[in-house]
Scaffold this active site. Sequence first.
Site, mmCIF file in Angstrom:
data_model
loop_
_atom_site.group_PDB
_atom_site.id
_atom_site.type_symbol
_atom_site.label_atom_id
_atom_site.label_comp_id
_atom_site.label_asym_id
_atom_site.label_seq_id
_atom_site.Cartn_x
_atom_site.Cartn_y
_atom_site.Cartn_z
ATOM 1 C CB SER A 1 44.507 41.667 32.005
ATOM 2 O OG SER A 1 43.593 43.183 31.027
ATOM 3 C CE LYS B 1 45.766 44.643 29.720
ATOM 4 N NZ LYS B 1 44.887 45.428 30.413
ATOM 5 C CE1 TYR C 1 45.059 44.792 25.407
ATOM 6 C CE2 TYR C 1 43.816 46.101 24.832
ATOM 7 C CZ TYR C 1 44.056 45.050 25.999
ATOM 8 O OH TYR C 1 43.275 45.580 26.614
ATOM 9 C CE1 TYR D 1 44.216 45.666 34.862
ATOM 10 C CE2 TYR D 1 42.571 44.437 36.241
ATOM 11 C CZ TYR D 1 43.384 44.030 34.947
ATOM 12 O OH TYR D 1 42.943 42.981 34.165
ATOM 13 C CB VAL E 1 37.596 41.666 32.221
ATOM 14 C CG1 VAL E 1 37.988 42.905 33.309
ATOM 15 C CG2 VAL E 1 38.003 41.990 30.774
HETATM 16 N N1 GLN Z 1 39.940 43.005 26.799
HETATM 17 C C1 GLN Z 1 39.391 44.056 27.822
HETATM 18 C C2 GLN Z 1 39.613 44.821 27.568
HETATM 19 O O1 GLN Z 1 40.601 45.706 27.017
HETATM 20 C C3 GLN Z 1 41.072 43.366 28.625
HETATM 21 C C4 GLN Z 1 40.605 44.288 30.021
HETATM 22 C C5 GLN Z 1 41.291 43.549 31.470
HETATM 23 O O2 GLN Z 1 40.813 41.950 31.343
HETATM 24 N N2 GLN Z 1 41.134 44.771 32.837
HETATM 25 O O3 GLN Z 1 38.792 46.106 28.214
#
Ligand code: GLN
Length: 305
Positions: A61, A64, A189, A241, A259
Amino acid sequence: MNKLLEAVIENNRRWTKDGKVATYIPELGKADQDAAGVCIITLDGEEYNGGDYKTKFTIQSISKIITLMLALLENGRDRVFSKVGVEPTADAFNSIINLETKNPQRPLNPMINAGAIATVSLIEGETSEVIFNRILNFTRKITGNPDININEDVYQSEKKTGDRNRALAYFMRSTGVIEQDAEEVLDVYFKQCSIEATCRDIARIGAMLSNDGVLPWSGERVVPRNIARIVKTIMVTCGLYDASGQFAVEVGVPAKSGVGGGIVAAIPGRMGIGVYGPALDARGNSIAGIRILEELSRELDLNIF
Ligand code: GLN
């Protein structure tokens, strides 16, 4: 400073025992649960490291914020924020519920999966390959690392198991948020999440943001000041988040987690920090990473509030 960072790692490595590496993307389950690393890049170009700072991980993430910068550069804020909001969420990063119950035309923010998928759909390019290459090249530039690439195994693993993200993308296609082919957008993505980096690479992204969009090592401006400012603000309110509020109280700096176990922090006017620890808490944030940033915030007086 290197001594301080080694000490901070040793003080906080025990927290890794409390967390779990992500396994919902099977390939991420192979990470070393006990790993913990940190890198600081100051705005005068100094670099300091501690622990497992050389370990590579996928940025997940953290990507992002990269695609948000590119989307803002290309589309301007009005278009971007007509497709994705800037409000924090009290739900998990992959939650689907707000999409239907709050605003089906506008996911809550660009740091949750729905919002990030909507954001990347705004980046220009004929094919998903062209679009991803632009993201990759931009990532190489803002990390100052021409060797940045994706981890092919993680990419395949995500693509194979990413049904929740497919659900989000197809829902948003049905409501007009996504105008292109959903699979093409998802492919970009999944690839952006699979970009592989070290603590140093992400610390450099943080340093660029803390320097208002100018690469500290070359003086080159890569994004206008107002974009750097928007991204840092959204990092404060949404970067971790549904744990962003707690993190703002405890650490008090703009940050973005992934993650894969990385967290990037941008301390305005001072430094970028990259931390790594793949053992995650229930919200999907690095448990040692947060503790390391907490201690650094106290030791170096980083809280911006
Ligand atoms: N690739 C992960 C997902 O889409 C990214 C989510 C994350 O890092 N929180 O679930």
